[in-house]
Design a protein around this motif. Structure first.
Motif, PDB file in Angstrom:
ATOM      1  N   LEU A  44       0.922  -1.223  -0.026  1.00 51.18           N
ATOM      2  CA  LEU A  44       0.077   0.094   0.015  1.00 51.18           C
ATOM      3  C   LEU A  44       0.908   1.167  -0.002  1.00 51.18           C
ATOM      4  CD1 LEU A  44      -2.743  -1.103   2.544  1.00 51.18           C
ATOM      5  CD2 LEU A  44      -2.711  -1.173  -0.077  1.00 51.18           C
ATOM      6  N   PRO A  45       0.267   2.373  -0.683  1.00 50.36           N
ATOM      7  CA  PRO A  45       1.103   3.578  -0.919  1.00 50.36           C
ATOM      8  C   PRO A  45       1.398   4.289   0.580  1.00 50.36           C
ATOM      9  CG  PRO A  45      -0.766   3.814  -1.845  1.00 50.36           C
ATOM     10  CD  PRO A  45      -0.797   2.598  -1.548  1.00 50.36           C
ATOM     11  N   ALA A  46       2.421   5.007   0.905  1.00 49.31           N
ATOM     12  CA  ALA A  46       2.507   5.738   2.105  1.00 49.31           C
ATOM     13  C   ALA A  46       1.324   6.609   2.265  1.00 49.31           C
ATOM     14  CB  ALA A  46       4.036   6.134   2.388  1.00 49.31           C
ATOM     15  N   ARG A  47       1.018   7.394   1.348  1.00 46.68           N
ATOM     16  CA  ARG A  47      -0.017   8.328   1.320  1.00 46.68           C
ATOM     17  C   ARG A  47      -1.405   8.026   1.740  1.00 46.68           C
ATOM     18  NH1 ARG A  47      -0.560   6.796  -4.055  1.00 46.68           N
ATOM     19  NH2 ARG A  47      -2.802   6.664  -4.710  1.00 46.68           N
ATOM     20  N   ILE A  48      -1.434   6.685   2.155  1.00 43.94           N
ATOM     21  CA  ILE A  48      -2.749   6.158   2.718  1.00 43.94           C
ATOM     22  C   ILE A  48      -3.144   6.927   4.098  1.00 43.94           C
ATOM     23  CG2 ILE A  48      -3.598   4.412   3.894  1.00 43.94           C
ATOM     24  CD1 ILE A  48      -4.130   3.846   0.868  1.00 43.94           C
ATOM     25  N   SER A  49      -2.259   7.220   4.676  1.00 45.73           N
ATOM     26  CA  SER A  49      -2.622   7.808   5.923  1.00 45.73           C
ATOM     27  C   SER A  49      -3.121   9.439   5.827  1.00 45.73           C
ATOM     28  CB  SER A  49      -1.028   7.953   6.784  1.00 45.73           C
ATOM     29  OG  SER A  49      -0.892   6.531   7.232  1.00 45.73           O
ATOM     30  N   SER A  50      -2.325   9.974   4.869  1.00 47.18           N
ATOM     31  CA  SER A  50      -2.974  11.477   4.490  1.00 47.18           C
ATOM     32  C   SER A  50      -4.177  11.309   4.026  1.00 47.18           C
ATOM     33  CB  SER A  50      -1.840  12.289   3.693  1.00 47.18           C
ATOM     34  OG  SER A  50      -1.458  11.585   2.444  1.00 47.18           O
ATOM     35  N   ASP A  51      -4.457  10.368   2.895  1.00 47.86           N
ATOM     36  CA  ASP A  51      -5.754  10.383   2.346  1.00 47.86           C
ATOM     37  C   ASP A  51      -6.697   9.923   3.328  1.00 47.86           C
ATOM     38  OD1 ASP A  51      -4.415  10.484  -0.072  1.00 47.86           O
ATOM     39  OD2 ASP A  51      -4.464   8.549  -0.381  1.00 47.86           O
ATOM     40  N   ILE A  52      -6.680   9.180   4.487  1.00 51.58           N
ATOM     41  CA  ILE A  52      -7.463   8.915   5.268  1.00 51.58           C
ATOM     42  C   ILE A  52      -7.861  10.281   6.311  1.00 51.58           C
ATOM     43  CG2 ILE A  52      -8.029   7.616   7.713  1.00 51.58           C
ATOM     44  CD1 ILE A  52      -6.626   5.088   6.058  1.00 51.58           C
ATOM     45  N   ARG A  53      -6.675  10.971   6.599  1.00 51.04           N
ATOM     46  CA  ARG A  53      -6.863  12.183   7.402  1.00 51.04           C
ATOM     47  C   ARG A  53      -7.868  13.079   6.358  1.00 51.04           C
ATOM     48  NH1 ARG A  53      -1.381  11.702   8.626  1.00 51.04           N
ATOM     49  NH2 ARG A  53      -0.994  13.281   7.109  1.00 51.04           N
ATOM     50  N   ALA A  54      -7.636  13.040   4.999  1.00 53.09           N
ATOM     51  CA  ALA A  54      -8.414  13.888   4.279  1.00 53.09           C
ATOM     52  C   ALA A  54      -9.930  13.789   4.416  1.00 53.09           C
ATOM     53  CB  ALA A  54      -8.083  14.068   2.904  1.00 53.09           C
ATOM     54  N   HIS A  55     -10.215  12.380   4.560  1.00 47.17           N
ATOM     55  CA  HIS A  55     -11.763  12.212   4.946  1.00 47.17           C
ATOM     56  C   HIS A  55     -12.218  12.295   6.511  1.00 47.17           C
ATOM     57  CE1 HIS A  55     -11.942  11.303   0.755  1.00 47.17           C
ATOM     58  NE2 HIS A  55     -10.958  10.541   0.877  1.00 47.17           N
ATOM     59  N   GLY A  56     -11.448  12.895   7.309  1.00 43.92           N
ATOM     60  CA  GLY A  56     -11.814  13.059   8.545  1.00 43.92           C
ATOM     61  C   GLY A  56     -11.617  11.851   9.603  1.00 43.92           C
ATOM     62  N   SER A  57     -10.840  10.965   9.234  1.00 40.53           N
ATOM     63  CA  SER A  57     -10.399  10.136  10.139  1.00 40.53           C
ATOM     64  C   SER A  57      -8.977   9.697  10.276  1.00 40.53           C
ATOM     65  CB  SER A  57     -11.043   8.421   9.464  1.00 40.53           C
ATOM     66  OG  SER A  57     -12.503   8.658   9.383  1.00 40.53           O
ATOM     67  N   LYS A  58      -8.580   8.806  10.973  1.00 43.51           N
ATOM     68  CA  LYS A  58      -7.108   8.858  11.235  1.00 43.51           C
ATOM     69  C   LYS A  58      -6.372   7.338  11.308  1.00 43.51           C
ATOM     70  CE  LYS A  58      -4.038   9.833  15.176  1.00 43.51           C
ATOM     71  NZ  LYS A  58      -3.841  10.191  16.645  1.00 43.51           N
ATOM     72  N   VAL A  59      -5.326   7.165  10.729  1.00 41.85           N
ATOM     73  CA  VAL A  59      -4.596   5.790  11.102  1.00 41.85           C
ATOM     74  C   VAL A  59      -4.144   5.653  12.384  1.00 41.85           C
ATOM     75  CG1 VAL A  59      -2.714   4.367  10.188  1.00 41.85           C
ATOM     76  CG2 VAL A  59      -4.206   5.600   8.536  1.00 41.85           C
ATOM     77  N   GLU A  60      -4.549   5.091  13.005  1.00 45.80           N
ATOM     78  CA  GLU A  60      -4.115   4.741  14.732  1.00 45.80           C
ATOM     79  C   GLU A  60      -2.665   4.083  14.667  1.00 45.80           C
ATOM     80  OE1 GLU A  60      -5.074   5.872  17.390  1.00 45.80           O
ATOM     81  OE2 GLU A  60      -6.696   7.080  16.847  1.00 45.80           O
TER      82      GLU A  60
END
Length: 347
Positions: A207-223
């Motif tokens: 999976l690409p590293a940008r997954i974390s920022s993409d999830i933040r962009a939708h109002g959630s967070k990678v714990e």
């Protein structure tokens, strides 16, 4: 020499390992159901085809309350005779729900007719495509509302199968991504469920590293990102992982709780084995190849034994699939890792 030998030469189980027999997804799912529900009835039965990884893995969460489902597969145009017999033996209660059998995704029309002929009430859980089905499954109310979700790779070889065990144990939704990023169904789900605590279970190479920022962009967070250098290593890390929010198995702790070894190549068998994670003894899933056990998995099993030395307890493991699925050599490695090393066999 091929392993198609007389059964007396290769016992199915040892003092430290229990093997659930089956030569493919259909037969293995029946063996798992008979192991998990030998004398009780599930609330419902999930019926799926062992071909559509995202749908089947997402549906593992329905093994949790209130659905309390067993999982069976069908791989032909109609119900196999063995599957029909197992459905009748299980006789799902269908309490609270509108159906005794939940059919996941696309199946042949004859399968639905066969279920009706057996007298079962049916809920056909299917969206307008595979990903809509995945999203609908993630939207169902299962277990206690926790605000958590699991994100895995759409590639079965990334090891997302092990997330099925935890989803079955807790009801946590499973969402998907690829090397290109989040799937549209995942994005839609995140928009409906802001402030989700996301736990990624995939080696970083999938999976690409940008997954974390993409999830933040939708109002959630990678714990947390539970990764590793390959799927086998990730399955060990997932079994060990425990978040401060109490998410995870936490098998680093001193415990006699067993684990389940499933084949990475036949992911459908691994997903069916998720039933052992909820109806068994809260068992995390570990991955293996048919002919060889990765050192990371073997070391983890050996560590379980070490924590029990001197306490009068012995670690135990389940293996799902016959010798055609997981070899005898792998079983002996598991046995030796979980015991005092009394075997001195060169496998």
């Amino acid at each position: 020499m091929p392993e198609h030998l007389h059964p007396s030469l290769y016992q199915a189980s040892t003092t430290a390992t229990t093997r659930i027999l089956g030569w493919d997804a259909v037969s293995s799912s029946i063996g798992i159901a008979q192991t998990v529900y030998p004398a009780t009835r599930p609330n419902t039965v999930l019926l799926a085809r062992p071909e559509y990884y995202p749908e089947v893995l997402a549906a593992a969460r329905l093994m949790h309350h209130p659905y309390a489902a067993a999982l069976l597969y069908t791989a032909t145009e109609g119900l196999e005779e063995a599957v029909s017999r197992e459905l009748i033996r299980l006789s799902p209660r269908g309490q609270v729900l509108t159906a005794q059998v939940i059919v996941i995704g696309a199946v042949h029309a004859r399968t639905l007719h066969d279920l009706a002929d057996l007298g079962f009430s049916i809920w056909h859980l299917m969206g307008h495509d595979l990903w809509d089905t995945v999203e609908r499954i993630a939207d169902l109310e299962v277990g206690a509302e926790s605000g958590n979700a699991l994100l895995v790779s759409v590639d079965p070889l990334a090891g997302g199968t092990v997330a099925g065990g935890y989803a079955a144990h807790t009801g946590t939704p499973i969402l998907f991504a690829s090397e290109q990023g989040l799937y549209p169904s995942t994005v839609r789900w995140l928009k409906k469920h802001p402030r989700t605590r996301m736990f990624v279970a995939a080696p970083e190479t999938y999976l690409p590293a940008r997954i974390s920022s993409d999830i933040r962009a939708h109002g959630s967070k990678v714990e947390a990102w539970i990764g590793g250098h390959d799927a086998f290593d990730m399955s060990v890390r997932f079994a060990k992982f425990r978040h401060k929010s109490r998410f995870g198995w936490g098998r680093r702790e001193r415990s006699a709780a067993p684990v389940t070894l499933v084949p990475i190549e036949q992911w459908a068998i691994g997903v069916a084995a998720s039933a052992l994670s909820v109806r068994g003894k809260s068992m995390p899933l570990l991955l293996t190849e048919r002919e060889g056990m990765e050192p990371s998995v073997e070391d983890f099993l050996r560590g379980l034994r070490a924590r029990l030395e001197g306490e009068g307890a012995q670690a135990h493991g389940f293996i799902v699939g016959g010798l055609e699925v997981v070899s005898y050599a792998v079983q002996m490695r598991m046995h030796r890792a979980l015991t005092e090393g009394e075997l001195d066999l060169d496998f």
